[in-house]
Design a protein around this motif. Structure first.
Motif, short mmCIF file in Angstrom:
data_model
loop_
_atom_site.label_atom_id
_atom_site.label_comp_id
_atom_site.label_asym_id
_atom_site.label_seq_id
_atom_site.Cartn_x
_atom_site.Cartn_y
_atom_site.Cartn_z
N GLY A 24 -6.13 -18.28 0.24
CA GLY A 24 -6.57 -16.96 0.69
C GLY A 24 -6.29 -15.83 -0.31
N LYS A 25 -6.17 -16.18 -1.59
CA LYS A 25 -5.86 -15.15 -2.61
C LYS A 25 -6.98 -14.11 -2.71
CE LYS A 25 -5.47 -18.35 -5.79
NZ LYS A 25 -5.76 -19.47 -4.89
N SER A 26 -8.21 -14.62 -2.76
CA SER A 26 -9.34 -13.69 -2.90
C SER A 26 -9.54 -12.88 -1.62
CB SER A 26 -10.62 -14.45 -3.23
OG SER A 26 -10.45 -15.17 -4.43
N THR A 27 -9.30 -13.53 -0.48
CA THR A 27 -9.41 -12.81 0.79
C THR A 27 -8.39 -11.67 0.81
OG1 THR A 27 -9.87 -14.97 1.77
CG2 THR A 27 -9.55 -13.13 3.29
N ASP A 82 -2.56 -16.46 11.82
CA ASP A 82 -3.46 -16.58 12.98
C ASP A 82 -3.91 -18.02 13.22
OD1 ASP A 82 -6.54 -16.82 11.68
OD2 ASP A 82 -5.02 -15.95 10.38
N SER A 118 -7.68 -22.07 -2.13
CA SER A 118 -8.01 -21.86 -0.71
C SER A 118 -6.88 -21.33 0.17
CB SER A 118 -8.56 -23.15 -0.07
OG SER A 118 -9.73 -23.54 -0.73
N PHE A 147 -11.20 -23.89 -5.65
CA PHE A 147 -11.71 -23.33 -6.90
C PHE A 147 -12.97 -22.49 -6.71
CE2 PHE A 147 -9.56 -27.39 -8.06
CZ PHE A 147 -8.42 -26.79 -8.57
N THR A 148 -12.95 -21.70 -5.67
CA THR A 148 -14.04 -20.74 -5.46
C THR A 148 -13.98 -19.69 -6.57
OG1 THR A 148 -13.73 -21.04 -3.10
CG2 THR A 148 -15.04 -19.14 -3.79
N THR A 149 -12.77 -19.25 -6.86
CA THR A 149 -12.60 -18.23 -7.89
C THR A 149 -12.48 -18.91 -9.25
OG1 THR A 149 -11.44 -16.86 -6.29
CG2 THR A 149 -11.16 -16.28 -8.62
N ASN A 174 0.40 -16.94 4.34
CA ASN A 174 -0.86 -16.43 4.89
C ASN A 174 -1.36 -17.32 6.03
OD1 ASN A 174 -3.19 -14.86 5.11
ND2 ASN A 174 -4.31 -16.06 3.57
N LYS A 175 -2.27 -16.77 6.81
CA LYS A 175 -2.97 -17.46 7.90
C LYS A 175 -2.07 -17.68 9.13
CE LYS A 175 -5.98 -19.79 4.53
NZ LYS A 175 -6.78 -20.95 4.17
N CYS A 179 -4.81 -12.51 6.81
CA CYS A 179 -5.89 -11.70 6.24
C CYS A 179 -7.01 -11.52 7.25
CB CYS A 179 -6.44 -12.36 4.96
SG CYS A 179 -5.26 -12.35 3.63
N ALA A 233 -14.54 -18.55 -0.09
CA ALA A 233 -15.14 -19.71 0.57
C ALA A 233 -14.07 -20.74 0.85
CB ALA A 233 -16.23 -20.30 -0.30
#
Ligand SMILES: Nc1nc2c(ncn2[C@@H]2O[C@H](COP(=O)(O)OP(=O)(O)OP(=O)(O)O)[C@@H](O)[C@H]2O)c(=O)[nH]1
Ligand SMILES: [Mg+2]
Length: 425
Positions: A171-174, A282, A169, A191-193, A279-280, A306, A187
């Motif tokens: 943000g790797k996939s993002t 923001d 979570s 472990f979304t990916t 990351n993040k 991202c 998501a």
């Protein structure tokens, strides 16, 4: 299942077609000269690296592959058609092993690279080939050689220039979906990916491949979370982007623990160059960003979002520079330009390369070419058997067997066939 990075398959190349034993038929000539044509070669089985695949899953559902046989030769000197090769596409980064010996046959790291994993059998020669001054009317032809059969183990180690690693979570996939053509699921649960994703990133004229690796957690090397099953895919990446999430509690702890996991998997990974990216931006306050900048100063970290795109260009150019520097250093060809065919069978067999050992019943002769001739001998035909003995005489096998005490009646085993010792004088 949509992803697999290991598979065991069986491949069987096509048999060569039999040669033809035929005689010319003409008016008023009861038996013309021999005119039997050669059989066609059997099809080989070839693995080819394909850029559009990133899993071996096709080889989990289907495990047996056969190439076409060569056609048999015909009279009137007609050749049999060759069997078509069977080309199996595998992802770039597939390593091919002979499952029985464990030998590595090829490492298909470039697009289009091929390995001939099972060679098609040779077509048998037709009787037209066996005419000689002492043999005017050979009534035999060679049989086709059986195609090679092999059990193979395939192992995929994805080839990416850059791998994005980090806790779940972060943000790797993002990130990969923002900078490349990859569109993985995103998501806010861990472990979304579940499997690695590859994407191609373009910065000016430079293309490079980025991999988004499933999240790692402390204890991954003991099987926690998704475990370390995917770490092998990081091994070949030149640069690791270690992504950290500014909204998490203890960033130095996260960083240290993840590196410990890498180190407990392999020394190679522990030493790999890492680009530290937070990351993040923001979603946090400037004090936190400032603190991270201070704590990680010696790593020269980058800060991105991202969501807003902040820092994205800086990151892309840093990656491009690193990738190019690495390519220059290795002086490797760009993947698309390289093309290679691995031929594990390349040595040209010569019948004179043989060895003889004594057995209880006589002798065993081994040698690639002599075994090939043996299996292609049509033992139902006297002429063909005589030719075999002739060859054994010519290559000096008889001389050696006599030295070793060979006598009429001894058995001579060559490959799967057995002949009888025949002292021709
Ligand atoms: N505010 C904010 N949220 C982000 C940013 N990047 C990603 N997210 C959110 O963080 C959550 C996790 O993002 P993913 O990209 O799925 O994270 P991941 O690292 O791939 O996670 P795993 O696949 O589980 O390892 C999602 O809800 C994203 O929308 C960002 O820069 N800012
Ligand atoms: Mg993910």
């Amino acid at each position: 299942m949509h992803f697999a990075d290991e598979a065991e398959i069986k491949v069987q190349a096509g048999n060569g077609g039999n040669g033809s034993a035929s005689f010319r038929r003409e008016k008023f000539i009861p038996r013309g000269g021999p005119d039997g044509g050669n059989g066609g070669d059997g099809g080989s089985i070839i693995l080819q690296a394909d850029e559009n695949l990133n899993t071996l899953v096709n080889f989990v559902s289907q495990k047996h592959f056969k190439a076409r046989h060569g056609q048999m030769g015909l009279g009137n000197n007609k050749y049999g058609a060759a069997g078509e090769d069977l080309i199996l596409k595998v992802p770039v980064g597939t390593i091919v092993f002979d499952a029985e010996t464990g030998n590595q046959l090829a490492d298909l790291i470039h697009i289009g690279e091929q390995v001939i994993v099972a060679r098609g059998g040779l077509g048998g020669k037709g009787n037209a080939n066996f005419k000689s001054s002492t043999r005017q009317a050979p009534d035999f032809a060679e049989l086709g050689e059986p195609g090679e059969e092999k059990a193979l183990k395939l192992e995929l180690k994805l080839i990416a220039d850059v791998a994005i690693i980090g806790y779940p979570s972060v943000g790797k996939s993002t990130l990969i979906s923002r900078i490349s053509n990859a569109r993985p699921k995103i998501a806010d649960y861990p472990f979304t990916t579940l499997v690695p994703n590859l994407g191609v990133v373009k910065v000016d004229q430079t293309d490079f491949v980025v991999a988004d690796i499933p999240g790692l957690i402390e204890g991954a090397h003991e099987g926690k979370g998704l475990g370390i099953a995917f770490l092998k895919h990081i091994e070949r990446a030149e640069i690791l982007v270690h992504l950290l999430d500014l909204t998490r509690e203890n960033l130095t702890d996260d960083f240290r623990k993840l590196n410990l996991e890498l180190a407990s998997y392999s020394k190679v990974l522990a030493k790999k160059k890492q680009l530290i990216v937070f990351n993040k931006t923001d979603a946090t306050i400037s004090e936190i960003v400032g603190q991270a900048a201070k704590d990680f100063k010696k790593y020269n970290p980058l800060f991105i979002s991202c969501v807003t795109g902040e820092g994205m260009n800086t990151l892309l150019y840093r990656l491009k520079d690193e990738v190019l520097a690495h390519r220059r250093k290795k002086k490797t060809a760009k993947p698309k330009e390289a093309f290679k065919v691995f031929r594990p069978h390349l040595e040209i067999p010569d019948a004179r390369n043989f060895s003889i050992e004594k057995t209880n019943e006589g002798f065993r002769i081994t040698g690639k070419r002599i075994e090939q001739i043996s299996i292609m001998t049509d033992i139902s035909k006297k002429g063909a058997v005589f030719r075999m003995h002739d060859i054994l005489e010519k290559i000096g096998a008889y001389r050696e067997m006599k030295k070793m005490g060979g006598k009429n009646g001894d058995k001579i085993q060559i490959g799967k066939r057995t002949f009888s010792f025949m002292d021709l004088g």
